[in-house]
Structure formats: structure tokens, C-alpha cells
Design an enzyme around this catalytic site. Structure first.
Site, PDB file in Angstrom:
ATOM      1  N   TRP A   1       0.821  -1.139  -0.188  1.00 45.47           N
ATOM      2  CA  TRP A   1      -0.046  -0.043  -0.116  1.00 45.47           C
ATOM      3  C   TRP A   1       1.014   1.239   0.115  1.00 45.47           C
ATOM      4  O   TRP A   1       0.730   2.160  -0.664  1.00 45.47           O
ATOM      5  CB  TRP A   1      -1.096   0.082   1.111  1.00 45.47           C
ATOM      6  CG  TRP A   1      -2.048  -1.171   0.691  1.00 45.47           C
ATOM      7  CD1 TRP A   1      -2.471  -2.157   1.747  1.00 45.47           C
ATOM      8  CD2 TRP A   1      -3.074  -1.009  -0.148  1.00 45.47           C
ATOM      9  NE1 TRP A   1      -3.217  -2.994   1.221  1.00 45.47           N
ATOM     10  CE2 TRP A   1      -3.730  -2.116  -0.090  1.00 45.47           C
ATOM     11  CE3 TRP A   1      -3.220  -0.290  -1.229  1.00 45.47           C
ATOM     12  CZ2 TRP A   1      -4.876  -2.725  -0.885  1.00 45.47           C
ATOM     13  CZ3 TRP A   1      -4.316  -0.644  -2.188  1.00 45.47           C
ATOM     14  CH2 TRP A   1      -5.301  -1.590  -1.840  1.00 45.47           C
TER      15      TRP A   1
ATOM     16  N   ASP B   1      -1.905   6.572   6.195  1.00 45.56           N
ATOM     17  CA  ASP B   1      -2.805   5.884   5.650  1.00 45.56           C
ATOM     18  C   ASP B   1      -3.154   4.746   6.684  1.00 45.56           C
ATOM     19  O   ASP B   1      -2.349   3.963   6.951  1.00 45.56           O
ATOM     20  CB  ASP B   1      -2.222   5.126   4.194  1.00 45.56           C
ATOM     21  CG  ASP B   1      -3.578   4.056   3.869  1.00 45.56           C
ATOM     22  OD1 ASP B   1      -4.677   3.839   4.480  1.00 45.56           O
ATOM     23  OD2 ASP B   1      -2.997   3.194   2.814  1.00 45.56           O
TER      24      ASP B   1
ATOM     25  N   LYS C   1     -12.289  -1.268   6.154  1.00 47.14           N
ATOM     26  CA  LYS C   1     -11.737  -2.431   6.803  1.00 47.14           C
ATOM     27  C   LYS C   1     -12.234  -2.472   8.108  1.00 47.14           C
ATOM     28  O   LYS C   1     -12.222  -3.533   8.833  1.00 47.14           O
ATOM     29  CB  LYS C   1     -10.224  -2.116   6.831  1.00 47.14           C
ATOM     30  CG  LYS C   1      -9.658  -2.105   5.458  1.00 47.14           C
ATOM     31  CD  LYS C   1      -9.240  -3.481   4.902  1.00 47.14           C
ATOM     32  CE  LYS C   1      -9.111  -3.349   3.253  1.00 47.14           C
ATOM     33  NZ  LYS C   1      -8.111  -2.553   2.974  1.00 47.14           N
TER      34      LYS C   1
HETATM   35  C1  LIG Z   1      -7.582  -1.889   1.314  1.00 47.41           C
HETATM   36  C2  LIG Z   1      -6.490  -0.715   1.713  1.00 47.41           C
HETATM   37  C3  LIG Z   1      -6.298   0.429   0.766  1.00 47.41           C
HETATM   38  C4  LIG Z   1      -7.145   0.291  -0.403  1.00 47.41           C
HETATM   39  O1  LIG Z   1      -8.385   0.926  -0.033  1.00 47.41           O
HETATM   40  P1  LIG Z   1      -9.654   1.195  -1.159  1.00 47.41           P
HETATM   41  O2  LIG Z   1     -10.560   1.983  -0.625  1.00 47.41           O
HETATM   42  O3  LIG Z   1      -9.848  -0.031  -1.990  1.00 47.41           O
HETATM   43  O4  LIG Z   1      -8.895   2.200  -2.443  1.00 47.41           O
HETATM   44  C5  LIG Z   1      -5.465   1.361   0.899  1.00 47.41           C
HETATM   45  N1  LIG Z   1      -4.416   1.215   1.983  1.00 47.41           N
HETATM   46  C6  LIG Z   1      -4.608   0.176   3.077  1.00 47.41           C
HETATM   47  C7  LIG Z   1      -3.788   0.169   4.105  1.00 47.41           C
HETATM   48  C8  LIG Z   1      -5.599  -0.713   2.946  1.00 47.41           C
HETATM   49  O5  LIG Z   1      -5.488  -1.720   3.646  1.00 47.41           O
END
Ligand SMILES: *Cc1c(COP(=O)(O)O)cnc(C)c1O
Length: 347
Positions: free
Chosen positions: A90, A159, A183
Site C-alpha cells: 500500500w 494511511d 476495513k
Molecule cells: C485496503 C487498503 C487500501 C485501499 O483501499 P480502497 O478503498 O480499496 O482504495 C489502502 N490502504 C490500505 C492500508 C488498505 O488496507
């Protein structure tokens, strides 16, 4: 996974929200009814995390990956570069996606060693011209998680998609936090952005209005129709966490859940996890079996036993157990029993 209590409340309110005779899905976003829902969710998040007034809290359409572009558009402030700490898929993706907007620098990267550790702080390359330092608190695919906030002078952009609300957050240490909702918070389709107001006063020329943090904040994230149902569900989740005892309780539970699994993995010669112990994820426990055949069998039989979504990400293979807030410890107990039995049969 969402807590049963949250889904039951949503179900009870589904046809008639608060005596309006309408579902949240049917209420217009500019009605008082929805504005109450939206304000409540924001207040609930602010109090849960202790977010001070000098941070915007935004509920925006689109996923976390979109914010990999939007963050540089808003946060570069005329500076020449941005730095990235690359500890997995990521953060690697975030760095790549930022390239059209600025000179992207690698502060450090664990790519060459297969993303199993976080490079030592002494090895990080920092420059004065960096507008921010981006990192991913929990690398969801590789199962690598920062146990503490990086200690540097550049504004941190984090993030937190797969770790938000899993433990207390010291907001003052961050310039911005971005987190896709799907998540640990709410259904897919919305991203939460918490951003220091002083960092987003100068957007990159050409930034679309809908992607402008400050403009969105001025319009309460209602420049256009926001993801109303997701926002409502996020509010229910914040209330649930508060009722459970808050972020400290979540942190304790998540630590206990992940320790149970790591103990089993470490004491077995059958399962393996190669992430450095100093940065193992409490949210996504990634582990491997001796071969592909056993991995497929494990996935098939675990599903038959009622244990779902254990297949590792396609980029990592193996098994991944995600232990988000809504996963009860009884779920881990079932997994541990299944793994113990599976090893006895096939180890
Ligand atoms: C799942 C995830 C993403 C991507 O998220 P989207 O909403 O599908 O763009 C980005 N960063 C992390 C750490 C993730 O676990």
C-alpha cells in the site's frame, strides 16, 4: 466484519429512521434528519479519538486509493517534494500514485527484503524540502504494522485504512490521516480524512473542487451528495466502540487476539510468519503452510468449519487472518482450535 449489534441496529432502523417514516437510504442529504446523522457521527468520532478543533474531519466518497492522489494535491503547499516510507504494497502504491504531482522521494524501503520489517530510524533519508512524510500504519497485505508513530519533524500523512480505531491515536502527531471505511468502520465506498487545517490552505492548481479538503470542509462535505448510508453506518460503529469502552479497550482486545495467533504460529514447526517481531500486525496476521497443496486444503477445510476469508492476498499468498475490531475473541479461539487440529493431521 461489522459487529452484530451495529448491523442489528441498522436493520431495526432500516425502514424507518427515527420516526421519519423513511430509510436512511431514502433521506435527502440536505434534510435536517440526515444533517443530524452526519453531525452526530462527526462528534462521535471527534470525542472517541479526541480530535481538536484545528483538524477537519471529512467523510468523502471514494476509496483510500483515491486519497493517494488527493493528499498530494492538498498538502504539497508549494514545496518541491514529498517523502514516502515504503513498508509494503500500500505505501508502495501511494508513492507511485503521487509521482505526477511532485518529486517523490523514498525515505526508506523494505522492498528489497520482501517487506518483512521497518528500516531502522537511523537509515531514513529526510530532506528539508519535503512537504510531508507518508506512511502506512498497518500494511494489510504483508502484516507489517508500526507500533509507534515515526519520530520526525516533517508533517506525517498516515494511511490508517486497516488500523484506524484499533488503538488510541495521538492526533497532534499527524498532519493528516486517511482511512478507507471498509476495513474497520463501515461499508465500502467512503473514506475518512482527518487533516490539520493549516496544512490544506494551498491546493495544487487544477485540483477539482470535490477533491479540495478545505472546500469540502467549508461545505460540511456536502458539495455534492455524500455517501449517506456509509456515513450513518460509521456513526453507529463509533457509538459501538464508545459503548464497548473506547479505543483502549479495542487496543487490549486486538493485542490479545493477535498474540494468541502468533503464539501458536511461533510454537509450531508447521505454520510460519517471517515478519520481524518488532512490527508484526495486530490487525492482519499473515502466515504460511509448508506448501501450496496444504494451503489450498487449509482454506477449503476452514471454510467448511465456518471460518471465512482466510485466503491471503494474491500478492502475498498463504493465509491472512484479519482481526478487525468487530472480530470477537471467540472467532480467534475457533481459528486456533482449527489450526491445532489441522497441524495434528497434516504436520
Ligand atoms: C485496503 C487498503 C487500501 C485501499 O483501499 P480502497 O478503498 O480499496 O482504495 C489502502 N490502504 C490500505 C492500508 C488498505 O488496507
Amino acid at each position: 466484519m461489522l459487529p452484530n449489534e451495529v448491523m442489528e441496529q441498522a436493520m431495526q432502523e432500516f425502514m424507518d429512521w427515527n420516526g421519519t417514516g423513511m430509510s436512511v437510504m431514502e433521506i435527502g442529504h440536505r434534510t435536517n434528519a440526515f444533517i443530524d446523522i452526519a453531525k452526530h457521527a462527526e462528534q462521535s468520532l471527534r470525542s472517541l479519538v479526541s480530535i481538536p478543533d484545528d483538524y477537519h474531519v471529512l467523510f468523502l466518497a471514494g476509496g483510500a486509493t483515491l486519497q493517494f492522489s488527493v493528499a498530494p494535491m492538498n498538502l504539497l503547499r508549494g514545496r518541491k517534494s514529498a517523502g514516502y516510507i515504503v513498508t509494503g504494497i500500500w505505501s508502495g502504491k501511494a508513492q507511485k500514485i503521487a509521482e505526477p504531482y511532485t518529486e517523490v522521494k523514498t525515505i526508506c524501503s523494505s522492498q528489497a527484503t520482501g517487506y518483512r520489517s521497518i528500516p531502522a530510524r537511523e537509515s531514513w533519508q529526510l530532506d528539508d524540502d519535503m512537504a510531508y512524510c507518508f506512511y502506512t500504519e498497518n500494511e494489510t497485505v504483508g502484516g507489517v504494522e508500526f507500533q509507534s508513530v515515526p519520530d520526525i519533524d516533517v508533517p506525517l500523512v498516515c494511511d490508517m485504512t486497516s488500523s484506524i480505531l484499533s488503538r488510541p491515536i495521538d492526533i497532534s502527531k499527524y498532519g493528516a490521516i486517511i482511512a478507507g471505511a471498509q476495513k474497520n468502520v463501515a461499508p465500502a465506498g467512503m473514506t475518512i480524512v482527518i487533516v490539520d487545517k493549516s496544512l490544506c490552505e494551498q491546493v495544487l492548481p487544477g485540483t477539482p473542487d470535490l477533491l479540495n479538503y478545505q472546500l469540502q470542509a467549508e461545505h460540511d462535505c456536502m458539495l455534492n451528495t455524500p455517501p449517506t448510508f456509509n456515513w450513518y453506518m460509521a456513526g453507529l460503529m463509533f457509538d459501538w466502540i464508545k459503548n464497548e469502552g473506547g479505543l483502549e479497550v479495542m487496543a487490549e482486545r486486538n493485542l490479545r487476539k493477535s498474540e494468541g495467533l502468533y503464539q501458536l504460529i511461533d510454537s509450531s514447526g508447521f505454520y510460519s510468519n517471517e515478519v520481524d517481531r518488532s512490527c508484526r500486525s495486530r490487525m492482519n496476521v499473515v502466515f504460511y503452510l509448508p506448501n501450496e497443496e496444504l494451503t489450498s486444503l487449509f482454506i477449503r477445510q476452514s471454510e467448511e468449519a465456518g471460518l471465512f476469508a482466510l485466503k491471503g492476498h494474491k500478492a502475498a499468498g498463504g493465509i491472512r487472518a484479519s482481526l478487525y475490531n468487530a472480530m470477537p475473541s471467540s472467532g480467534i479461539d475457533s481459528l486456533v482450535s482449527f489450526m491445532t487440529e489441522f497441524e495434528l493431521q497434516h504436520g
